[in-house]
Design an enzyme around this catalytic site. Sequence first.
Site, short mmCIF file in Angstrom:
data_model
loop_
_atom_site.label_atom_id
_atom_site.label_comp_id
_atom_site.label_asym_id
_atom_site.label_seq_id
_atom_site.Cartn_x
_atom_site.Cartn_y
_atom_site.Cartn_z
CG ASP A 491 27.09 35.53 21.92
OD1 ASP A 491 27.48 35.29 20.77
OD2 ASP A 491 27.14 36.65 22.46
CD GLU A 546 30.72 33.17 19.41
OE1 GLU A 546 30.94 33.71 18.32
OE2 GLU A 546 30.04 33.70 20.31
#
Length: 588
Positions: A491, A546
Amino acid sequence: MVYGVSAIRLSCVPSVYRFSQSSFNGARRSSSFSLLLKKDQFSRKIFAQKSSYDSDSSSLTVTASEKVLAPGGQGDGSSSLTGQLESPSTISDDPQVTHDVDGNEMEDDEKVEVEEQESVPSALANNDEEACNEEPSVPLHMKVSTEKSEAKPRSIPPPGAGQKIYEIDPTLLGFREHLDYRYAQYKRMREAIDKYEGGLEVFSRGYEKLGFTRSETGITYREWAPGAKSAALIGDFNNWNPNADIMSQNEFGVWEIFLPNNADGSPPIPHGSRVKIHMETPSGIKDSIPAWIKFSVQAPGEIPYSGIYYDPQEEEKYVFKHPQPKRPKSLRIYESHVGMSSTEPIINTYANFRDDVLPRIKRLGYNAVQIMAIQEHSYYASFGYHVTNFFAPSSRFGTPDDLKSLIDRAHELGLLVLMDIVHSHASNNVLDGLNMFDGTDGHYFHLGSRGHHWMWDSRLFNYESWEVLRFLLSNARWWLEEYKFDGFRFDGVTSMMYTHHGLEVAFTGNYNEYFGFATDVDAVVYLMLVNDMIHGLYPEAVTIGEDVSGMPTFCLPVQDGGVGFDYRLQMAIADKWIEILKCVVIHF
Protein backbone atom coordinates in the site's frame (compact mmCIF):
# COMPACT_ATOMS: atom_id res chain seq x y z
CA MET A 1 -4.09 -8.46 -14.44
CA VAL A 2 -7.69 -7.77 -13.51
CA TYR A 3 -9.00 -6.33 -10.26
CA GLY A 4 -12.53 -6.79 -8.99
CA VAL A 5 -13.74 -3.92 -6.83
CA SER A 6 -17.34 -3.84 -5.65
CA ALA A 7 -18.46 -5.99 -8.59
CA ILE A 8 -16.41 -3.88 -11.08
CA ARG A 9 -13.52 -5.53 -12.91
CA LEU A 10 -10.70 -3.12 -13.61
CA SER A 11 -7.52 -3.67 -15.60
CA CYS A 12 -5.22 -3.00 -13.96
CA VAL A 13 25.41 -0.85 10.27
CA PRO A 14 26.45 -2.16 11.56
CA SER A 15 27.89 -2.25 14.93
CA VAL A 16 27.42 -5.60 16.52
CA TYR A 17 24.54 -6.49 18.78
CA ARG A 18 24.76 -9.07 21.54
CA PHE A 19 21.80 -9.93 23.69
CA SER A 20 22.54 -9.55 27.36
CA GLN A 21 21.48 -12.01 30.01
CA SER A 22 18.27 -10.73 31.47
CA SER A 23 17.41 -10.45 35.11
CA PHE A 24 14.67 -12.42 36.79
CA ASN A 25 12.85 -11.33 39.90
CA GLY A 26 11.63 -14.16 42.05
CA ALA A 27 8.83 -11.97 43.34
CA ARG A 28 6.82 -12.69 40.20
CA ARG A 29 3.71 -14.70 40.80
CA SER A 30 1.16 -16.00 38.35
CA SER A 31 -2.35 -14.67 38.18
CA SER A 32 -5.35 -16.88 37.61
CA PHE A 33 -6.75 -14.40 35.08
CA SER A 34 -6.40 -15.09 31.38
CA LEU A 35 -8.19 -13.13 28.73
CA LEU A 36 -8.96 -16.27 26.80
CA LEU A 37 -9.50 -18.62 29.75
CA LYS A 38 -12.57 -19.52 31.71
CA LYS A 39 -12.17 -18.58 35.34
CA ASP A 40 -11.67 -22.06 36.73
CA GLN A 41 -10.06 -23.56 33.69
CA PHE A 42 -6.31 -23.06 33.88
CA SER A 43 -5.16 -25.74 31.49
CA ARG A 44 -3.24 -24.78 28.40
CA LYS A 45 -6.16 -25.75 26.18
CA ILE A 46 -7.41 -22.30 25.32
CA PHE A 47 -9.02 -22.77 21.93
CA ALA A 48 -10.99 -25.97 21.96
CA GLN A 49 -12.37 -25.66 18.45
CA LYS A 50 -11.19 -27.97 15.71
CA SER A 51 -8.16 -26.96 13.74
CA SER A 52 -9.86 -27.74 10.45
CA TYR A 53 -11.93 -25.22 8.59
CA ASP A 54 -14.61 -27.90 8.56
CA SER A 55 -15.41 -27.12 12.18
CA ASP A 56 -18.75 -25.49 12.75
CA SER A 57 -17.84 -23.36 15.68
CA SER A 58 -15.04 -21.21 16.95
CA SER A 59 -15.19 -20.09 20.54
CA LEU A 60 -13.14 -17.80 22.69
CA THR A 61 -13.88 -17.47 26.37
CA VAL A 62 -12.96 -14.58 28.58
CA THR A 63 -12.92 -14.27 32.33
CA ALA A 64 -15.80 -12.38 33.90
CA SER A 65 -17.59 -11.17 30.76
CA GLU A 66 -16.82 -14.37 28.80
CA LYS A 67 -16.40 -12.46 25.56
CA VAL A 68 -13.90 -10.43 23.62
CA LEU A 69 -15.11 -6.99 22.79
CA ALA A 70 -15.89 -6.38 19.12
CA PRO A 71 -16.51 -2.91 17.70
CA GLY A 72 -20.01 -1.86 18.55
CA GLY A 73 -20.77 -4.95 20.55
CA GLN A 74 -23.90 -6.99 20.05
CA GLY A 75 -26.14 -4.00 20.30
CA ASP A 76 -25.38 -2.73 16.83
CA GLY A 77 -25.28 -6.09 15.17
CA SER A 78 -21.51 -6.34 15.07
CA SER A 79 -20.05 -9.78 15.33
CA SER A 80 -18.01 -10.86 18.31
CA LEU A 81 -15.04 -13.19 18.48
CA THR A 82 -16.72 -15.10 21.25
CA GLY A 83 -19.43 -17.60 21.63
CA GLN A 84 -20.33 -19.90 18.80
CA LEU A 85 -19.46 -18.48 15.41
CA GLU A 86 -21.98 -19.99 13.07
CA SER A 87 -20.30 -21.31 9.95
CA PRO A 88 -22.79 -21.95 7.16
CA SER A 89 -22.24 -25.23 5.43
CA THR A 90 -19.69 -24.92 2.67
CA ILE A 91 -20.79 -25.15 -0.91
CA SER A 92 -17.62 -26.71 -2.20
CA ASP A 93 -19.71 -29.59 -3.55
CA ASP A 94 -21.13 -27.18 -6.11
CA PRO A 95 -19.49 -28.15 -9.39
CA GLN A 96 -19.14 -24.47 -10.21
CA VAL A 97 -16.90 -23.92 -7.22
CA THR A 98 -14.05 -26.14 -8.27
CA HIS A 99 -14.21 -25.76 -12.02
CA ASP A 100 -10.93 -24.94 -13.73
CA VAL A 101 -10.73 -21.33 -14.82
CA ASP A 102 -7.28 -21.52 -16.34
CA GLY A 103 -8.86 -21.57 -19.76
CA ASN A 104 -10.09 -18.04 -19.15
CA GLU A 105 -6.67 -16.67 -18.32
CA MET A 106 -5.89 -13.32 -19.89
CA GLU A 107 -2.65 -12.43 -21.55
CA ASP A 108 -0.21 -11.05 -18.99
CA ASP A 109 1.28 -7.98 -20.63
CA GLU A 110 3.08 -7.01 -17.48
CA LYS A 111 4.97 -10.23 -16.88
CA VAL A 112 8.69 -9.75 -16.25
CA GLU A 113 11.13 -12.62 -16.59
CA VAL A 114 13.78 -12.69 -13.90
CA GLU A 115 17.11 -14.19 -14.84
CA GLU A 116 18.26 -16.91 -12.44
CA GLN A 117 21.63 -16.46 -10.84
CA GLU A 118 23.73 -18.73 -8.68
CA SER A 119 22.83 -18.27 -5.05
CA VAL A 120 25.28 -17.67 -2.28
CA PRO A 121 24.50 -19.31 1.09
CA SER A 122 24.36 -16.91 4.01
CA ALA A 123 27.40 -16.84 6.24
CA LEU A 124 27.38 -16.49 9.98
CA ALA A 125 27.93 -13.03 11.43
CA ASN A 126 31.52 -11.91 11.89
CA ASN A 127 33.28 -11.65 15.22
CA ASP A 128 31.45 -9.19 17.45
CA GLU A 129 34.49 -7.31 18.67
CA GLU A 130 35.97 -6.86 15.20
CA ALA A 131 32.71 -5.56 13.82
CA CYS A 132 32.38 -3.04 16.60
CA ASN A 133 35.85 -1.70 15.91
CA GLU A 134 35.48 -1.58 12.15
CA GLU A 135 32.22 0.28 11.56
CA PRO A 136 30.56 1.72 14.65
CA SER A 137 28.21 3.96 12.66
CA VAL A 138 25.35 1.48 12.22
CA PRO A 139 23.16 1.20 15.31
CA LEU A 140 22.40 -2.46 15.80
CA HIS A 141 23.18 -6.05 14.92
CA MET A 142 21.62 -9.29 15.98
CA LYS A 143 23.19 -12.69 15.53
CA VAL A 144 20.34 -15.08 14.75
CA SER A 145 20.70 -18.83 14.88
CA THR A 146 20.28 -20.60 11.55
CA GLU A 147 19.34 -23.93 13.08
CA LYS A 148 15.68 -23.69 12.04
CA SER A 149 16.55 -23.12 8.42
CA GLU A 150 19.03 -26.01 8.09
CA ALA A 151 16.29 -28.47 7.19
CA LYS A 152 15.11 -26.19 4.38
CA PRO A 153 18.06 -24.08 3.27
CA ARG A 154 17.18 -20.91 1.43
CA SER A 155 19.31 -18.25 -0.12
CA ILE A 156 18.90 -14.98 -1.96
CA PRO A 157 20.84 -14.28 -5.16
CA PRO A 158 23.60 -11.68 -4.77
CA PRO A 159 23.14 -8.24 -6.31
CA GLY A 160 23.65 -8.04 -10.04
CA ALA A 161 25.32 -5.25 -12.00
CA GLY A 162 22.16 -3.16 -12.05
CA GLN A 163 22.86 -1.96 -15.58
CA LYS A 164 20.29 -3.76 -17.73
CA ILE A 165 17.73 -1.01 -17.17
CA TYR A 166 19.68 1.19 -19.57
CA GLU A 167 19.37 -1.42 -22.32
CA ILE A 168 15.63 -1.72 -21.72
CA ASP A 169 15.05 2.04 -21.59
CA PRO A 170 17.89 4.17 -23.04
CA THR A 171 16.10 7.30 -21.82
CA LEU A 172 17.31 6.36 -18.34
CA LEU A 173 20.89 7.07 -19.39
CA GLY A 174 20.20 10.76 -18.83
CA PHE A 175 19.54 9.96 -15.16
CA ARG A 176 22.35 7.49 -14.71
CA GLU A 177 23.98 9.40 -11.85
CA HIS A 178 20.83 9.11 -9.73
CA LEU A 179 20.10 5.48 -10.68
CA ASP A 180 23.68 4.31 -10.17
CA TYR A 181 23.72 6.03 -6.78
CA ARG A 182 20.45 4.28 -5.89
CA TYR A 183 21.83 0.91 -6.87
CA ALA A 184 25.08 1.57 -5.04
CA GLN A 185 23.10 2.32 -1.87
CA TYR A 186 21.20 -0.93 -2.32
CA LYS A 187 24.42 -2.92 -2.80
CA ARG A 188 26.01 -1.22 0.21
CA MET A 189 23.06 -2.27 2.36
CA ARG A 190 23.10 -5.83 1.04
CA GLU A 191 26.82 -6.08 1.74
CA ALA A 192 26.38 -4.72 5.27
CA ILE A 193 23.57 -7.18 5.98
CA ASP A 194 25.68 -10.04 4.61
CA LYS A 195 28.66 -8.99 6.72
CA TYR A 196 27.00 -8.26 10.04
CA GLU A 197 23.81 -10.32 10.00
CA GLY A 198 24.73 -13.39 8.01
CA GLY A 199 22.65 -12.37 5.02
CA LEU A 200 19.19 -11.13 4.16
CA GLU A 201 17.74 -14.59 4.81
CA VAL A 202 18.79 -14.41 8.46
CA PHE A 203 18.14 -10.69 8.85
CA SER A 204 14.51 -11.17 7.81
CA ARG A 205 13.88 -13.60 10.68
CA GLY A 206 13.93 -11.01 13.44
CA TYR A 207 10.79 -12.55 14.93
CA GLU A 208 12.92 -15.49 16.06
CA LYS A 209 14.74 -13.25 18.54
CA LEU A 210 12.70 -10.12 19.20
CA GLY A 211 9.32 -10.23 20.88
CA PHE A 212 8.37 -13.43 22.70
CA THR A 213 10.29 -16.62 21.94
CA ARG A 214 9.60 -19.98 23.56
CA SER A 215 12.20 -22.57 24.47
CA GLU A 216 12.12 -25.83 26.41
CA THR A 217 13.11 -24.02 29.58
CA GLY A 218 10.97 -20.90 29.43
CA ILE A 219 10.07 -17.70 27.60
CA THR A 220 12.41 -14.92 26.51
CA TYR A 221 11.08 -11.47 25.72
CA ARG A 222 13.17 -8.82 23.95
CA GLU A 223 12.24 -5.33 22.84
CA TRP A 224 14.23 -2.66 21.05
CA ALA A 225 13.49 0.54 22.98
CA PRO A 226 16.70 2.61 23.23
CA GLY A 227 14.88 5.67 24.56
CA ALA A 228 13.44 3.91 27.62
CA LYS A 229 15.13 4.49 30.98
CA SER A 230 13.74 1.32 32.55
CA ALA A 231 11.46 -1.50 31.46
CA ALA A 232 9.46 -4.34 32.96
CA LEU A 233 7.21 -7.02 31.54
CA ILE A 234 3.72 -6.87 32.99
CA GLY A 235 0.52 -8.79 32.41
CA ASP A 236 -2.07 -11.14 33.82
CA PHE A 237 0.69 -13.64 34.60
CA ASN A 238 2.23 -11.37 37.29
CA ASN A 239 -0.85 -9.36 38.30
CA TRP A 240 0.47 -6.36 36.32
CA ASN A 241 3.14 -5.77 38.91
CA PRO A 242 5.78 -3.42 37.40
CA ASN A 243 8.30 -4.47 40.05
CA ALA A 244 8.04 -8.22 39.49
CA ASP A 245 9.80 -8.81 36.18
CA ILE A 246 12.38 -6.09 35.62
CA MET A 247 14.15 -6.18 32.26
CA SER A 248 17.81 -5.46 31.59
CA GLN A 249 19.12 -3.35 28.72
CA ASN A 250 22.19 -4.01 26.61
CA GLU A 251 24.39 -1.38 25.01
CA PHE A 252 22.28 -1.35 21.84
CA GLY A 253 18.99 -0.43 23.46
CA VAL A 254 17.44 -3.89 23.55
CA TRP A 255 15.61 -4.81 26.75
CA GLU A 256 15.46 -8.47 27.70
CA ILE A 257 14.08 -10.84 30.29
CA PHE A 258 13.95 -14.62 30.61
CA LEU A 259 11.09 -16.25 32.49
CA PRO A 260 11.74 -19.90 33.45
CA ASN A 261 8.98 -22.46 33.28
CA ASN A 262 6.83 -22.99 36.33
CA ALA A 263 7.71 -25.79 38.71
CA ASP A 264 5.23 -28.11 36.98
CA GLY A 265 6.83 -27.43 33.62
CA SER A 266 4.04 -25.19 32.36
CA PRO A 267 4.87 -21.92 30.57
CA PRO A 268 5.38 -18.89 32.84
CA ILE A 269 2.93 -16.91 30.70
CA PRO A 270 -0.31 -18.77 29.89
CA HIS A 271 -1.44 -18.84 26.30
CA GLY A 272 -4.13 -16.22 25.74
CA SER A 273 -3.18 -13.93 28.62
CA ARG A 274 -2.62 -10.19 28.31
CA VAL A 275 0.86 -8.66 28.30
CA LYS A 276 2.46 -5.22 27.95
CA ILE A 277 5.84 -3.62 28.48
CA HIS A 278 6.00 -1.02 31.25
CA MET A 279 8.59 1.67 30.57
CA GLU A 280 9.92 4.82 32.13
CA THR A 281 10.53 7.05 29.13
CA PRO A 282 11.55 10.67 28.42
CA SER A 283 7.83 11.35 27.98
CA GLY A 284 6.82 9.70 31.25
CA ILE A 285 5.58 6.28 32.35
CA LYS A 286 4.15 4.26 29.48
CA ASP A 287 2.60 0.83 29.08
CA SER A 288 2.94 -0.34 25.49
CA ILE A 289 1.86 -3.36 23.50
CA PRO A 290 5.05 -5.23 22.49
CA ALA A 291 6.07 -4.15 18.99
CA TRP A 292 6.42 -7.75 17.77
CA ILE A 293 3.19 -9.00 19.38
CA LYS A 294 1.45 -11.75 17.39
CA PHE A 295 -2.10 -11.03 18.57
CA SER A 296 -3.90 -8.21 20.35
CA VAL A 297 -7.48 -7.60 21.44
CA GLN A 298 -9.65 -4.91 22.91
CA ALA A 299 -10.78 -6.25 26.26
CA PRO A 300 -14.35 -5.72 27.49
CA GLY A 301 -14.89 -2.23 28.86
CA GLU A 302 -11.47 -1.00 27.79
CA ILE A 303 -10.48 1.48 25.10
CA PRO A 304 -6.79 0.59 24.62
CA TYR A 305 -5.93 -2.76 23.11
CA SER A 306 -3.90 -5.35 25.01
CA GLY A 307 -1.19 -7.57 23.64
CA ILE A 308 -1.96 -11.29 23.83
CA TYR A 309 0.65 -13.95 24.42
CA TYR A 310 -0.46 -16.30 21.67
CA ASP A 311 1.20 -19.71 21.88
CA PRO A 312 -1.24 -22.64 21.75
CA GLN A 313 -0.08 -26.18 22.38
CA GLU A 314 1.20 -28.01 19.34
CA GLU A 315 -1.87 -30.21 19.09
CA GLU A 316 -4.09 -27.12 19.08
CA LYS A 317 -2.24 -25.19 16.39
CA TYR A 318 -3.78 -25.05 12.96
CA VAL A 319 -2.03 -27.34 10.48
CA PHE A 320 -2.21 -26.43 6.80
CA LYS A 321 -3.62 -29.26 4.70
CA HIS A 322 -3.38 -27.95 1.16
CA PRO A 323 -0.38 -26.83 -0.89
CA GLN A 324 -0.13 -23.27 -2.15
CA PRO A 325 -1.31 -22.98 -5.76
CA LYS A 326 1.17 -22.31 -8.51
CA ARG A 327 1.35 -18.73 -9.66
CA PRO A 328 -0.99 -18.32 -12.67
CA LYS A 329 0.13 -16.83 -15.97
CA SER A 330 -2.42 -14.06 -15.55
CA LEU A 331 -3.92 -12.76 -12.32
CA ARG A 332 -7.60 -12.04 -11.86
CA ILE A 333 -7.80 -10.50 -8.41
CA TYR A 334 -10.85 -10.04 -6.23
CA GLU A 335 -10.21 -7.29 -3.67
CA SER A 336 -12.01 -7.79 -0.38
CA HIS A 337 -12.37 -6.71 3.23
CA VAL A 338 -13.30 -9.52 5.64
CA GLY A 339 -15.23 -7.32 8.04
CA MET A 340 -17.32 -5.75 5.28
CA SER A 341 -17.95 -8.93 3.31
CA SER A 342 -21.24 -9.97 4.90
CA THR A 343 -24.66 -9.22 3.45
CA GLU A 344 -25.79 -8.67 7.03
CA PRO A 345 -25.07 -5.45 9.00
CA ILE A 346 -22.30 -7.09 11.03
CA ILE A 347 -18.53 -7.22 11.15
CA ASN A 348 -17.93 -10.49 9.35
CA THR A 349 -15.48 -13.16 10.51
CA TYR A 350 -12.62 -15.11 8.97
CA ALA A 351 -14.74 -18.27 9.32
CA ASN A 352 -17.75 -16.83 7.54
CA PHE A 353 -15.58 -15.37 4.79
CA ARG A 354 -13.97 -18.77 4.37
CA ASP A 355 -17.28 -20.59 4.07
CA ASP A 356 -19.48 -18.04 2.28
CA VAL A 357 -17.32 -15.66 0.28
CA LEU A 358 -14.40 -17.74 -1.02
CA PRO A 359 -16.60 -20.21 -2.97
CA ARG A 360 -18.42 -17.29 -4.57
CA ILE A 361 -15.11 -15.68 -5.59
CA LYS A 362 -14.07 -18.99 -7.18
CA ARG A 363 -17.37 -19.32 -9.06
CA LEU A 364 -16.95 -15.83 -10.49
CA GLY A 365 -13.76 -16.89 -12.22
CA TYR A 366 -11.11 -15.15 -10.14
CA ASN A 367 -7.86 -16.93 -9.36
CA ALA A 368 -6.66 -14.69 -6.54
CA VAL A 369 -8.17 -12.85 -3.60
CA GLN A 370 -6.57 -9.76 -2.11
CA ILE A 371 -7.57 -9.16 1.51
CA MET A 372 -7.48 -5.74 3.12
CA ALA A 373 -7.19 -4.85 6.82
CA ILE A 374 -5.32 -7.94 8.01
CA GLN A 375 -2.77 -6.18 10.23
CA GLU A 376 -4.30 -5.08 13.53
CA HIS A 377 -5.65 -1.54 13.54
CA SER A 378 -7.37 0.09 16.49
CA TYR A 379 -9.30 2.54 14.31
CA TYR A 380 -11.74 0.44 12.28
CA ALA A 381 -12.75 3.34 10.03
CA SER A 382 -9.20 3.47 8.67
CA PHE A 383 -10.07 0.36 6.57
CA GLY A 384 -6.97 -1.25 8.07
CA TYR A 385 -4.49 1.32 6.81
CA HIS A 386 -3.60 2.83 10.20
CA VAL A 387 -1.79 -0.22 11.52
CA THR A 388 -1.03 -0.46 15.22
CA ASN A 389 0.26 -4.05 15.55
CA PHE A 390 2.13 -5.16 12.44
CA PHE A 391 2.57 -8.86 13.25
CA ALA A 392 -0.97 -9.42 14.56
CA PRO A 393 -3.99 -10.34 12.41
CA SER A 394 -7.04 -8.25 13.21
CA SER A 395 -8.87 -9.75 16.19
CA ARG A 396 -12.19 -8.24 15.07
CA PHE A 397 -12.58 -11.10 12.61
CA GLY A 398 -11.30 -14.03 14.69
CA THR A 399 -8.13 -15.69 15.85
CA PRO A 400 -4.82 -16.27 14.04
CA ASP A 401 -5.85 -19.89 13.51
CA ASP A 402 -9.13 -18.76 11.95
CA LEU A 403 -7.17 -16.71 9.43
CA LYS A 404 -4.95 -19.69 8.66
CA SER A 405 -7.99 -21.87 7.99
CA LEU A 406 -9.33 -19.19 5.62
CA ILE A 407 -6.08 -19.16 3.65
CA ASP A 408 -5.94 -22.96 3.60
CA ARG A 409 -9.48 -23.13 2.23
CA ALA A 410 -8.59 -20.61 -0.48
CA HIS A 411 -5.63 -22.77 -1.47
CA GLU A 412 -7.89 -25.81 -1.66
CA LEU A 413 -10.05 -23.86 -4.12
CA GLY A 414 -6.97 -22.96 -6.16
CA LEU A 415 -7.04 -19.29 -5.14
CA LEU A 416 -3.93 -17.28 -4.37
CA VAL A 417 -4.27 -15.13 -1.27
CA LEU A 418 -2.60 -11.73 -1.43
CA MET A 419 -2.27 -9.54 1.63
CA ASP A 420 -2.74 -5.79 1.50
CA ILE A 421 0.36 -4.96 3.53
CA VAL A 422 1.03 -1.50 4.92
CA HIS A 423 4.69 -0.51 5.21
CA SER A 424 4.27 3.03 3.93
CA HIS A 425 3.13 4.51 7.23
CA ALA A 426 1.80 3.63 10.69
CA SER A 427 -0.93 4.76 13.04
CA ASN A 428 -0.14 7.79 15.19
CA ASN A 429 -1.87 5.97 18.07
CA VAL A 430 0.45 6.26 21.09
CA LEU A 431 -1.46 3.83 23.33
CA ASP A 432 -1.69 0.85 20.97
CA GLY A 433 0.91 1.35 18.25
CA LEU A 434 4.54 2.20 17.52
CA ASN A 435 4.21 5.97 17.78
CA MET A 436 6.36 7.28 20.67
CA PHE A 437 6.86 3.63 21.63
CA ASP A 438 9.89 4.29 23.82
CA GLY A 439 8.87 7.85 24.58
CA THR A 440 10.87 9.39 21.75
CA ASP A 441 9.63 10.85 18.47
CA GLY A 442 12.26 9.23 16.27
CA HIS A 443 12.17 5.62 17.47
CA TYR A 444 10.75 3.93 14.35
CA PHE A 445 10.01 7.10 12.42
CA HIS A 446 11.64 10.20 11.01
CA LEU A 447 11.98 13.12 13.40
CA GLY A 448 9.90 16.25 13.07
CA SER A 449 7.65 17.03 10.14
CA ARG A 450 9.33 14.46 7.90
CA GLY A 451 8.01 11.76 10.20
CA HIS A 452 4.37 12.85 9.87
CA HIS A 453 2.06 12.45 6.89
CA TRP A 454 0.02 15.63 6.97
CA MET A 455 -2.88 14.27 4.92
CA TRP A 456 -3.15 10.78 6.40
CA ASP A 457 -2.42 11.91 9.97
CA SER A 458 0.02 9.04 10.43
CA ARG A 459 3.70 8.38 11.12
CA LEU A 460 6.35 7.75 8.45
CA PHE A 461 9.06 5.12 8.85
CA ASN A 462 12.75 5.93 8.78
CA TYR A 463 13.90 3.44 6.15
CA GLU A 464 17.53 4.28 6.80
CA SER A 465 17.33 2.82 10.31
CA TRP A 466 18.89 -0.63 10.67
CA GLU A 467 16.24 -1.81 13.11
CA VAL A 468 13.37 -0.42 11.07
CA LEU A 469 14.66 -2.46 8.13
CA ARG A 470 14.83 -5.55 10.34
CA PHE A 471 11.30 -4.93 11.58
CA LEU A 472 9.70 -4.41 8.17
CA LEU A 473 11.60 -7.14 6.32
CA SER A 474 10.80 -9.60 9.09
CA ASN A 475 7.19 -8.49 9.05
CA ALA A 476 6.81 -9.27 5.35
CA ARG A 477 8.44 -12.65 5.81
CA TRP A 478 6.32 -13.46 8.87
CA TRP A 479 3.09 -13.28 6.89
CA LEU A 480 4.50 -15.45 4.09
CA GLU A 481 6.05 -18.00 6.42
CA GLU A 482 3.51 -18.29 9.23
CA TYR A 483 0.26 -17.70 7.35
CA LYS A 484 1.20 -18.94 3.86
CA PHE A 485 0.11 -15.79 2.06
CA ASP A 486 1.00 -15.96 -1.62
CA GLY A 487 2.20 -12.40 -1.91
CA PHE A 488 1.44 -8.78 -1.20
CA ARG A 489 -0.12 -5.66 -2.52
CA PHE A 490 2.12 -2.99 -0.98
CA ASP A 491 0.00 0.00 0.00
CA GLY A 492 0.95 3.63 -0.57
CA VAL A 493 4.21 3.03 -2.40
CA THR A 494 4.05 6.44 -4.09
CA SER A 495 3.99 8.05 -0.65
CA MET A 496 7.12 6.10 0.25
CA MET A 497 9.18 6.90 -2.83
CA TYR A 498 8.91 10.70 -2.69
CA THR A 499 9.38 13.16 0.14
CA HIS A 500 6.35 15.05 -1.14
CA HIS A 501 4.41 11.73 -1.00
CA GLY A 502 2.87 12.36 -4.38
CA LEU A 503 0.58 15.00 -2.88
CA GLU A 504 -0.27 18.15 -4.80
CA VAL A 505 2.02 16.91 -7.56
CA ALA A 506 0.96 16.24 -11.15
CA PHE A 507 3.04 13.45 -12.65
CA THR A 508 3.32 14.05 -16.37
CA GLY A 509 5.79 11.31 -17.29
CA ASN A 510 8.79 13.64 -17.40
CA TYR A 511 11.68 11.60 -15.96
CA ASN A 512 12.88 14.59 -13.98
CA GLU A 513 9.86 14.05 -11.75
CA TYR A 514 11.14 10.60 -10.71
CA PHE A 515 14.88 11.01 -10.27
CA GLY A 516 15.82 14.01 -8.20
CA PHE A 517 16.01 15.45 -4.71
CA ALA A 518 12.32 14.69 -4.07
CA THR A 519 13.00 10.96 -4.36
CA ASP A 520 13.39 9.14 -1.05
CA VAL A 521 16.25 6.83 -2.00
CA ASP A 522 16.22 5.08 1.39
CA ALA A 523 12.59 4.08 0.87
CA VAL A 524 13.27 2.85 -2.66
CA VAL A 525 16.23 0.81 -1.37
CA TYR A 526 13.93 -0.79 1.21
CA LEU A 527 11.49 -1.73 -1.57
CA MET A 528 14.38 -3.29 -3.50
CA LEU A 529 15.44 -5.25 -0.41
CA VAL A 530 11.97 -6.54 0.38
CA ASN A 531 11.42 -7.62 -3.23
CA ASP A 532 14.84 -9.28 -3.15
CA MET A 533 13.91 -11.19 -0.02
CA ILE A 534 10.46 -12.22 -1.21
CA HIS A 535 11.45 -13.34 -4.69
CA GLY A 536 14.61 -15.05 -3.45
CA LEU A 537 12.97 -17.08 -0.68
CA TYR A 538 9.48 -17.46 -2.16
CA PRO A 539 9.88 -17.64 -5.96
CA GLU A 540 6.15 -18.19 -6.52
CA ALA A 541 5.14 -15.14 -4.44
CA VAL A 542 3.57 -12.12 -6.12
CA THR A 543 4.44 -8.53 -5.28
CA ILE A 544 2.24 -5.65 -6.40
CA GLY A 545 3.09 -2.05 -5.65
CA GLU A 546 0.44 0.66 -5.46
CA ASP A 547 2.04 3.48 -7.40
CA VAL A 548 0.19 6.29 -9.11
CA SER A 549 3.32 8.16 -10.22
CA GLY A 550 4.47 5.85 -13.01
CA MET A 551 7.99 5.47 -11.59
CA PRO A 552 10.21 3.97 -14.34
CA THR A 553 12.00 0.66 -13.50
CA PHE A 554 9.24 -0.13 -10.98
CA CYS A 555 8.53 -3.61 -12.37
CA LEU A 556 12.02 -4.56 -13.47
CA PRO A 557 14.14 -7.08 -11.50
CA VAL A 558 16.37 -5.70 -8.77
CA GLN A 559 19.41 -7.42 -10.27
CA ASP A 560 18.89 -5.35 -13.41
CA GLY A 561 18.59 -2.07 -11.51
CA GLY A 562 14.82 -2.05 -11.04
CA VAL A 563 12.68 -1.77 -7.91
CA GLY A 564 11.61 -5.40 -8.28
CA PHE A 565 7.81 -5.50 -8.25
CA ASP A 566 5.92 -7.97 -10.42
CA TYR A 567 3.03 -5.59 -11.04
CA ARG A 568 2.13 -1.94 -10.59
CA LEU A 569 -1.35 -1.16 -9.28
CA GLN A 570 -2.21 2.20 -10.82
CA MET A 571 -5.03 3.17 -8.46
CA ALA A 572 -5.59 6.44 -10.30
CA ILE A 573 -7.07 4.43 -13.16
CA ALA A 574 -9.49 2.64 -10.86
CA ASP A 575 -10.41 5.90 -9.16
CA LYS A 576 -11.06 7.49 -12.58
CA TRP A 577 -13.37 4.65 -13.59
CA ILE A 578 -15.33 5.04 -10.36
CA GLU A 579 -15.56 8.80 -10.95
CA ILE A 580 -16.86 8.22 -14.49
CA LEU A 581 -19.40 5.64 -13.39
CA LYS A 582 -20.72 7.95 -10.71
CA CYS A 583 -21.24 10.67 -13.28
CA VAL A 584 -22.93 8.51 -15.91
CA VAL A 585 -26.62 9.29 -16.33
CA ILE A 586 -28.61 6.32 -17.53
CA HIS A 587 -31.87 7.09 -19.36
CA PHE A 588 -34.57 4.46 -19.65
